[in-house]
Design a protein around this motif. Sequence first.
Motif, PDB file in Angstrom:
ATOM      1  N   PRO A 147       0.829  -1.197   0.000  1.00 21.24           N
ATOM      2  CA  PRO A 147       0.000   0.000   0.000  1.00 21.24           C
ATOM      3  C   PRO A 147       0.868   1.253   0.000  1.00 21.24           C
ATOM      4  O   PRO A 147       1.903   1.299   0.662  1.00 21.24           O
ATOM      5  N   GLY A 148       0.444   2.220  -0.773  1.00 14.42           N
ATOM      6  CA  GLY A 148       1.173   3.480  -0.834  1.00 14.42           C
ATOM      7  C   GLY A 148       2.335   3.491  -1.808  1.00 14.42           C
ATOM      8  O   GLY A 148       2.886   4.544  -2.099  1.00 14.42           O
ATOM      9  N   GLU A 149       2.719   2.336  -2.314  1.00 10.23           N
ATOM     10  CA  GLU A 149       3.823   2.262  -3.279  1.00 10.23           C
ATOM     11  C   GLU A 149       3.245   2.120  -4.679  1.00 10.23           C
ATOM     12  O   GLU A 149       2.843   1.032  -5.073  1.00 10.23           O
ATOM     13  N   MET A 150       3.185   3.244  -5.388  1.00  8.51           N
ATOM     14  CA  MET A 150       2.619   3.220  -6.737  1.00  8.51           C
ATOM     15  C   MET A 150       3.516   3.953  -7.704  1.00  8.51           C
ATOM     16  O   MET A 150       4.265   4.854  -7.318  1.00  8.51           O
ATOM     17  N   THR A 151       3.385   3.576  -8.949  1.00  6.32           N
ATOM     18  CA  THR A 151       4.106   4.283 -10.002  1.00  6.32           C
ATOM     19  C   THR A 151       3.361   5.579 -10.316  1.00  6.32           C
ATOM     20  O   THR A 151       2.189   5.743  -9.954  1.00  6.32           O
ATOM     21  N   ARG A 152       4.015   6.463 -11.005  1.00  4.52           N
ATOM     22  CA  ARG A 152       3.357   7.706 -11.442  1.00  4.52           C
ATOM     23  C   ARG A 152       2.163   7.378 -12.322  1.00  4.52           C
ATOM     24  O   ARG A 152       1.108   8.007 -12.214  1.00  4.52           O
ATOM     25  N   GLU A 153       2.301   6.379 -13.184  1.00  4.63           N
ATOM     26  CA  GLU A 153       1.204   5.991 -14.079  1.00  4.63           C
ATOM     27  C   GLU A 153      -0.004   5.500 -13.286  1.00  4.63           C
ATOM     28  O   GLU A 153      -1.147   5.808 -13.626  1.00  4.63           O
ATOM     29  N   GLU A 154       0.236   4.737 -12.226  1.00  4.39           N
ATOM     30  CA  GLU A 154      -0.873   4.263 -11.379  1.00  4.39           C
ATOM     31  C   GLU A 154      -1.552   5.428 -10.668  1.00  4.39           C
ATOM     32  O   GLU A 154      -2.785   5.462 -10.557  1.00  4.39           O
ATOM     33  N   LEU A 155      -0.759   6.403 -10.214  1.00  4.68           N
ATOM     34  CA  LEU A 155      -1.329   7.590  -9.582  1.00  4.68           C
ATOM     35  C   LEU A 155      -2.140   8.403 -10.589  1.00  4.68           C
ATOM     36  O   LEU A 155      -3.212   8.921 -10.253  1.00  4.68           O
ATOM     37  N   GLU A 156      -1.638   8.511 -11.817  1.00  4.92           N
ATOM     38  CA  GLU A 156      -2.384   9.221 -12.858  1.00  4.92           C
ATOM     39  C   GLU A 156      -3.709   8.528 -13.147  1.00  4.92           C
ATOM     40  O   GLU A 156      -4.730   9.183 -13.356  1.00  4.92           O
ATOM     41  N   GLN A 157      -3.706   7.187 -13.146  1.00  2.00           N
ATOM     42  CA  GLN A 157      -4.948   6.444 -13.374  1.00  2.00           C
ATOM     43  C   GLN A 157      -5.917   6.680 -12.222  1.00  2.00           C
ATOM     44  O   GLN A 157      -7.107   6.849 -12.439  1.00  2.00           O
ATOM     45  N   GLN A 158      -5.402   6.724 -11.001  1.00  2.00           N
ATOM     46  CA  GLN A 158      -6.262   7.027  -9.862  1.00  2.00           C
ATOM     47  C   GLN A 158      -6.888   8.412 -10.020  1.00  2.00           C
ATOM     48  O   GLN A 158      -8.088   8.592  -9.765  1.00  2.00           O
ATOM     49  N   ALA A 159      -6.088   9.392 -10.430  1.00  2.00           N
ATOM     50  CA  ALA A 159      -6.609  10.753 -10.625  1.00  2.00           C
ATOM     51  C   ALA A 159      -7.691  10.771 -11.699  1.00  2.00           C
ATOM     52  O   ALA A 159      -8.731  11.407 -11.530  1.00  2.00           O
ATOM     53  N   LYS A 160      -7.456  10.058 -12.783  1.00  2.00           N
ATOM     54  CA  LYS A 160      -8.456   9.994 -13.855  1.00  2.00           C
ATOM     55  C   LYS A 160      -9.731   9.322 -13.351  1.00  2.00           C
ATOM     56  O   LYS A 160     -10.836   9.808 -13.593  1.00  2.00           O
ATOM     57  N   ASN A 161      -9.597   8.214 -12.643  1.00  2.00           N
ATOM     58  CA  ASN A 161     -10.756   7.502 -12.098  1.00  2.00           C
ATOM     59  C   ASN A 161     -11.543   8.392 -11.139  1.00  2.00           C
ATOM     60  O   ASN A 161     -12.773   8.330 -11.091  1.00  2.00           O
ATOM     61  N   ALA A 162     -10.828   9.188 -10.350  1.00  2.00           N
ATOM     62  CA  ALA A 162     -11.468  10.049  -9.346  1.00  2.00           C
ATOM     63  C   ALA A 162     -11.941  11.368  -9.940  1.00  2.00           C
ATOM     64  O   ALA A 162     -12.465  12.212  -9.222  1.00  2.00           O
ATOM     65  N   ASP A 163     -11.709  11.557 -11.233  1.00  2.00           N
ATOM     66  CA  ASP A 163     -12.101  12.780 -11.930  1.00  2.00           C
ATOM     67  C   ASP A 163     -11.414  14.011 -11.328  1.00  2.00           C
ATOM     68  O   ASP A 163     -12.017  15.055 -11.140  1.00  2.00           O
ATOM     69  N   LYS A 172       5.379  13.218  -8.872  1.00  2.00           N
ATOM     70  CA  LYS A 172       4.736  12.027  -8.327  1.00  2.00           C
ATOM     71  C   LYS A 172       4.259  12.274  -6.897  1.00  2.00           C
ATOM     72  O   LYS A 172       3.128  11.935  -6.539  1.00  2.00           O
ATOM     73  N   ASP A 173       5.116  12.866  -6.066  1.00  2.00           N
ATOM     74  CA  ASP A 173       4.739  13.126  -4.671  1.00  2.00           C
ATOM     75  C   ASP A 173       3.602  14.131  -4.569  1.00  2.00           C
ATOM     76  O   ASP A 173       2.706  13.978  -3.747  1.00  2.00           O
ATOM     77  N   GLN A 174       3.642  15.179  -5.401  1.00  2.00           N
ATOM     78  CA  GLN A 174       2.559  16.164  -5.397  1.00  2.00           C
ATOM     79  C   GLN A 174       1.232  15.526  -5.820  1.00  2.00           C
ATOM     80  O   GLN A 174       0.184  15.824  -5.251  1.00  2.00           O
ATOM     81  N   LEU A 175       1.301  14.662  -6.818  1.00  2.00           N
ATOM     82  CA  LEU A 175       0.099  13.971  -7.286  1.00  2.00           C
ATOM     83  C   LEU A 175      -0.470  13.084  -6.186  1.00  2.00           C
ATOM     84  O   LEU A 175      -1.679  13.076  -5.933  1.00  2.00           O
ATOM     85  N   LYS A 176       0.398  12.370  -5.518  1.00  2.00           N
ATOM     86  CA  LYS A 176      -0.036  11.497  -4.419  1.00  2.00           C
ATOM     87  C   LYS A 176      -0.702  12.322  -3.319  1.00  2.00           C
ATOM     88  O   LYS A 176      -1.765  11.960  -2.806  1.00  2.00           O
ATOM     89  N   GLN A 177      -0.094  13.451  -2.970  1.00  2.00           N
ATOM     90  CA  GLN A 177      -0.656  14.318  -1.932  1.00  2.00           C
ATOM     91  C   GLN A 177      -1.998  14.901  -2.349  1.00  2.00           C
ATOM     92  O   GLN A 177      -2.930  14.976  -1.544  1.00  2.00           O
ATOM     93  N   LYS A 178      -2.121  15.289  -3.614  1.00  2.00           N
ATOM     94  CA  LYS A 178      -3.384  15.838  -4.109  1.00  2.00           C
ATOM     95  C   LYS A 178      -4.490  14.778  -4.040  1.00  2.00           C
ATOM     96  O   LYS A 178      -5.614  15.072  -3.619  1.00  2.00           O
ATOM     97  N   LEU A 179      -4.188  13.561  -4.426  1.00  2.00           N
ATOM     98  CA  LEU A 179      -5.171  12.481  -4.349  1.00  2.00           C
ATOM     99  C   LEU A 179      -5.593  12.238  -2.902  1.00  2.00           C
ATOM    100  O   LEU A 179      -6.771  12.029  -2.621  1.00  2.00           O
ATOM    101  N   GLN A 180      -4.631  12.259  -1.993  1.00  2.00           N
ATOM    102  CA  GLN A 180      -4.942  12.032  -0.578  1.00  2.00           C
ATOM    103  C   GLN A 180      -5.802  13.172  -0.018  1.00  2.00           C
ATOM    104  O   GLN A 180      -6.739  12.922   0.739  1.00  2.00           O
ATOM    105  N   ARG A 181      -5.489  14.415  -0.393  1.00  2.00           N
ATOM    106  CA  ARG A 181      -6.307  15.543   0.058  1.00  2.00           C
ATOM    107  C   ARG A 181      -7.720  15.439  -0.484  1.00  2.00           C
ATOM    108  O   ARG A 181      -8.692  15.650   0.238  1.00  2.00           O
ATOM    109  N   ASP A 182      -7.844  15.119  -1.763  1.00  2.00           N
ATOM    110  CA  ASP A 182      -9.171  15.005  -2.378  1.00  2.00           C
ATOM    111  C   ASP A 182      -9.974  13.863  -1.783  1.00  2.00           C
ATOM    112  O   ASP A 182     -11.197  13.949  -1.678  1.00  2.00           O
ATOM    113  N   ALA A 183      -9.311  12.790  -1.385  1.00  2.00           N
ATOM    114  CA  ALA A 183     -10.009  11.651  -0.784  1.00  2.00           C
ATOM    115  C   ALA A 183     -10.593  12.009   0.577  1.00  2.00           C
ATOM    116  O   ALA A 183     -11.612  11.475   0.969  1.00  2.00           O
TER     117      ALA A 183
END
Length: 185
Positions: A147-163, A172-183
Amino acid sequence: MPADVVDLIMQDHREVERLFDELKQNPDKRPNLLPVLTTLLTAHSRAEEAEVYPVAAAEAGEKEEVSHSQQEHVEADQLLAKLAKTDPTSAEFDKALQNLVDAVTHHVEEEETKVLPGMRSNLSDQRRSELGEAFAASRKQHLGDQPGEMTREELEQQAKNADVSGTSGLTKDQLKQKLQRDAKS
């Protein structure tokens, strides 16, 4: 005929519920069961995110539900990472386990009452079988991921899925933080 993706997902849900019960009822088995739970839940989530959620959103009309489900995956991933780092013999483990159980149980209930029925009614048997193959292959590929170990591509897919938009220029770290904040919002 290959397995229906909805059936495969629900089988994983039942196995996760069984593992939760074992972890609660048998503290002495926690050191051995925790890696099993972590492996299954992480591989299941990554396979849903990569193979199932994009199709559920685009072809089954479940875009809003997929976005919500993806946010719940991000939250569950954080809770699972915390649980994995907690000493299974400590008092904190029970609280961390219950937090994860509550979040995952809520997610499973919503997914099984909203997303999966939509997939069953809006996708052909053939399409669900194709997705079943893709889901199983992806889940197998992700066994061993943590858990928490993802590639940039996996994080991008999460962002796309979450709209979630505005992620292209993020590290990569900024993207991960943005997803966590949005969640959390």
